[in-house]
Enzyme design. Sequence first.
Site, PDB file in Angstrom:
ATOM      1  N   HIS A   1      26.960  52.563  58.480  1.00  0.00           N
ATOM      2  CA  HIS A   1      26.030  53.051  57.443  1.00  0.00           C
ATOM      3  C   HIS A   1      25.214  52.432  57.406  1.00  0.00           C
ATOM      4  O   HIS A   1      23.921  52.001  56.631  1.00  0.00           O
ATOM      5  CB  HIS A   1      26.584  52.684  56.098  1.00  0.00           C
ATOM      6  CG  HIS A   1      27.805  52.951  55.489  1.00  0.00           C
ATOM      7  ND1 HIS A   1      27.064  54.563  55.587  1.00  0.00           N
ATOM      8  CD2 HIS A   1      28.833  52.652  55.069  1.00  0.00           C
ATOM      9  CE1 HIS A   1      28.876  54.874  54.905  1.00  0.00           C
ATOM     10  NE2 HIS A   1      29.647  54.030  54.278  1.00  0.00           N
TER      11      HIS A   1
ATOM     12  N   ASP B   1      35.361  59.103  59.078  1.00  0.00           N
ATOM     13  CA  ASP B   1      35.000  57.955  57.390  1.00  0.00           C
ATOM     14  C   ASP B   1      34.967  58.990  56.240  1.00  0.00           C
ATOM     15  O   ASP B   1      34.498  60.220  56.163  1.00  0.00           O
ATOM     16  CB  ASP B   1      34.170  56.934  58.011  1.00  0.00           C
ATOM     17  CG  ASP B   1      34.192  55.604  56.868  1.00  0.00           C
ATOM     18  OD1 ASP B   1      34.690  55.269  57.323  1.00  0.00           O
ATOM     19  OD2 ASP B   1      32.734  56.307  55.442  1.00  0.00           O
TER      20      ASP B   1
ATOM     21  N   HIS C   1      32.876  58.246  53.868  1.00  0.00           N
ATOM     22  CA  HIS C   1      31.587  58.151  53.492  1.00  0.00           C
ATOM     23  C   HIS C   1      30.751  58.959  54.326  1.00  0.00           C
ATOM     24  O   HIS C   1      31.491  58.876  55.901  1.00  0.00           O
ATOM     25  CB  HIS C   1      31.228  56.712  53.143  1.00  0.00           C
ATOM     26  CG  HIS C   1      32.361  55.794  52.866  1.00  0.00           C
ATOM     27  ND1 HIS C   1      32.901  55.515  52.283  1.00  0.00           N
ATOM     28  CD2 HIS C   1      31.915  55.716  50.475  1.00  0.00           C
ATOM     29  CE1 HIS C   1      33.928  54.697  51.430  1.00  0.00           C
ATOM     30  NE2 HIS C   1      33.398  55.464  50.945  1.00  0.00           N
TER      31      HIS C   1
ATOM     32  N   ASP D   1      39.494  55.688  55.354  1.00  0.00           N
ATOM     33  CA  ASP D   1      39.503  55.687  54.079  1.00  0.00           C
ATOM     34  C   ASP D   1      39.474  57.145  53.252  1.00  0.00           C
ATOM     35  O   ASP D   1      38.950  56.957  52.112  1.00  0.00           O
ATOM     36  CB  ASP D   1      38.054  55.224  53.057  1.00  0.00           C
ATOM     37  CG  ASP D   1      36.991  55.491  54.756  1.00  0.00           C
ATOM     38  OD1 ASP D   1      37.274  56.456  54.911  1.00  0.00           O
ATOM     39  OD2 ASP D   1      36.110  54.711  53.940  1.00  0.00           O
TER      40      ASP D   1
END
Lengths: 554, 437
Positions: free
Chosen positions: B113, B152, B154, B241
């Site tokens: 991120h 991931d 996200h 995740d």
Amino acid sequence: MIIGLDVGGTHTDVVLLGPEGVLARTKEVTDQENLVDTVLRGVDGVLGDIDPGKVSRVVLSTTLTTNSVIRNTLTPVGMVVAAGPGMDPKLHTIGPSFHVVKGALDHRGAEIAALDKEAVKKAFALIREKGIRAVGLVTKFSVRNPSHEEAMEKAARGLFDSVFCGHRLSGVLNFPRRVASCWLNAGVHDAFSSFSQAVKEAFQARGIIAPVHILKADGGTFSLDAALECPGETVLSGPSASVMGAIPHAPSAKDVLVLDIGGTTTDMAVLIDKVPVLEPLGAEVGGVKTLFRALKSVSIGLGGDSVLHVAGKELHIGPDRKGPALCLGGPLPTPTDAMAVLGLFEGGDRAAALKGMEVLGRDLGMEAEAASCFVLKSLCEKIRDAAFAMVAGINGRPVYTLHEMLEGYVVKPEALLVMGGPAAVLAPGLGEVCGLESRAVPDWGVANAIGAALARTTCAVTVLADTQRGFVRAPEEAYSAEAPVAFNMADAIALAEKLVREKALRLGADAKGLEVEVLESQEFSMMRGYRRAGRNIRVRAQVKPGLIRNGGIA
Amino acid sequence: MMLKAKSKTGLVFFPAFDWAIDPSHPEREERLLYTQDQIFEEGLMDIEGIQEFKPDLVTDQDIQRVHFCVPDEPTVTTSSHYVSAGGAKTMARELMEGRIEKGFALVRPPGHHAMRVVHGGRGFCNINIEAIMVEYLRTHWGVKRIAIVDTDCHHGDGTQDIYWHDPDVLFISLHQDGRTLYPGSGFMEELGGPNAAGYTVNIPLPPHTSEEGYLYTVENAVLPILDDFKPDLIINSAGQDNHYTDPITNMNFTAQGYARLTELLNPHIAVLEGGYSIEAALPYVNAGIILAMAGLDYSHVLEPDYNPAVLKESKDTLQYIHKVCDRVMDQWNRRGPELSQKVFGKKEFHERSRSIMYDTDGIYEGQKEILRSCTDCAGSFRIESKSDRGWRIIGVHIPVNACPACKAQGEDWYEKASGADKAYLQDRSRDLYLKKS
Ligand SMILES: [Zn+2]
Ligand SMILES: [Zn+2]
Ligand SMILES: [Zn+2]
């Protein structure tokens, strides 16, 4: 008085030590078929007319376990294992009768699947059908919860002559090594038991009533009786005797490289302030990786008898041995011949050596003397490179905290201790190429036996507390208790120190001067949601390898 | 029995057991504890052909190839970031030096991120550890074409931002649909900048996607795109995740799924990103990934409560995923100048303004970017950034393979930069980083 014996593959070195130093020494040929006889010859050799009642301690190294593994002469062992999620346990198959049963524990010791007791019974029946009398019982994560191994052990009672469990041999995580170590324990137990019985009886017959200790792979000792509970620990006890023998001569507060130069190999180890560096997990012998604590030692194929040859103007040393040196009637030139040419080795046929080195020198474009110097320098450089690579390996060991990453101890050798036949000749040259202070261990021929004689009793214990699940355990010591919510790091350390002290005494340590240290201590808050559900505490304590005294040796 | 890895596999394991964002944060000391337990108990590092390496520390220079850290690198990082990025770098070096064929940097904290400009932490990330590794590979090893596949859960908005304008670094992100999860981006329409239109590929997947849907996407979108792009290296941002037990996401992926994904994707280097189901998922997912990388059997790596029938997607979900993949492929096939003109128009300079939220550190940033349109290189750009902490900076980026015109433009921008607290020049063509106040 203490007797120390280093029972090696070809010969056995023995010393009798008094408070002032070496009183007597002998060297016997090792009879691999009759180690007890070898031990007795050694003991008789040093005792002479001395009253055996005055001997207060006997320590011996033994090749028994190492040889059993290498020669594949272990008694057959049936293995019953339970694994759960992860690699297929069949990949770790060892021994003639390997059985996987249902049952699984997780990383915190919680039961994922109940142990299939019927399957265990069936496995036992199959093992017995094969006439196998020894069994090893191992489950994944048994060091977090030994209940499945204990249930199997209970069921095995009366069915086998020897029963070994994985959780008793080490607190370290590594299922495949636990399987192999347990197999080794069970497989060597018979032979070790006979050896131990025979030694005891023979000593009694000679009036030696002193406790008898065996040297372990980590350079520590344990009593003959304790050894029966974990005979696998005696693997590689020979090499550890040499390293322990260097300790009296090692300067304090320094990092020291120990180089034991033999005929075909050079064994290397590291001492930090007189304490040997250990392997992270355990000994490896004959391709079998174990959890038995062991000194970090690297063996390279370079020695006094390594064969010399030149290929494309380049000198090659070893790794083969094609017999003794030319000067001792061998077929090909060796570093020993180079020493003979330079007058550094007496007692051989210098003319034969000279002839060989002349031929070698021609290929190198040098006179025999120059070639001899070149050979010895090259040998020293090769040993240096291997030794520095070993040190780099130790410094390159992974670490798991920022603290260790940024402030972890970095080994920087400051001195060399050289042992073995060519020690005196090569020590100065090695020092020069390494840029370090260097000396030969005086009387290196018996240093190994002295190392065995003076080694202290060592052990380690791992304590794991999980206050959410409400337990504190040290499966190696069969310790398990409830942990109150308030159980903390100080409690865990106190417990680990107490358990390791008790264990050391049980293994034969002297209560006087017994020092315990904490090797690792980690505490984690277990957060579930935004709430602290408990603490996960891991402590490992040990009695580190060292000598009971320097005792007039250096 | 002698176990041997089919591919020489390197592993950096750095759980940072003494570092946390804060004591109850998902990114805390305990995160990889049970993963360590599992991989140690499995004895994975004893397998011939699997080797564990101690991580290196990255240098400020490594970070400066990727980021404009405001005001500087040490201020917006901790030593833990230098180690986790260092772990990725270690795997890259070992790979390029030929000691390993595959590498897995199992490190924390994560990085995907973290965008080009760094005022602080966002989404638990401060510096982009994959990008730092990629730029190291380009500079020190001359690697030309790299694909980063971010798995991931996200959206990898940081990595997307860093490679937004660069057609030589393909960025593919598979993630839970941004309408249902942080950071709320990663829609298909986000397809890269004017000079790299189509080279950012976002694949938003519906909540509850499980093995079938996920692997369908890999086989029917990711792999065909990689086949077309022909990267020299494939990097996997291996967040964990998507797992059905993850506490902060809504997907139904599994350890078996992750292992199969790794096998299909066959990345040269995988780098751990997120994954916060620290007991029920991570130990198994990581064991599965390591075995898959090494080419060993992973069929027994099953979560204790694994039940594929319960986790399986509905027909509707699967159909939706098929449609997503069709659209992704359609857009990919239109990549390049034509797509760029359609989306961005034909201009000499492209401007955009946006605001960026740093949720982890509670910082707001406003950005104005101007990019030189270029068909000869990735194009130089200039970013003006203002944060609510009071910083005003100007950052100028000249790309690795900059053409003379873009180089001159970048240098000119930097020379004329004024009115800011700091100005930075990130000249990747000369591996140079300058700053002025
Ligand atoms: Zn000897
Ligand atoms: Zn994530
Ligand atoms: Zn250009």
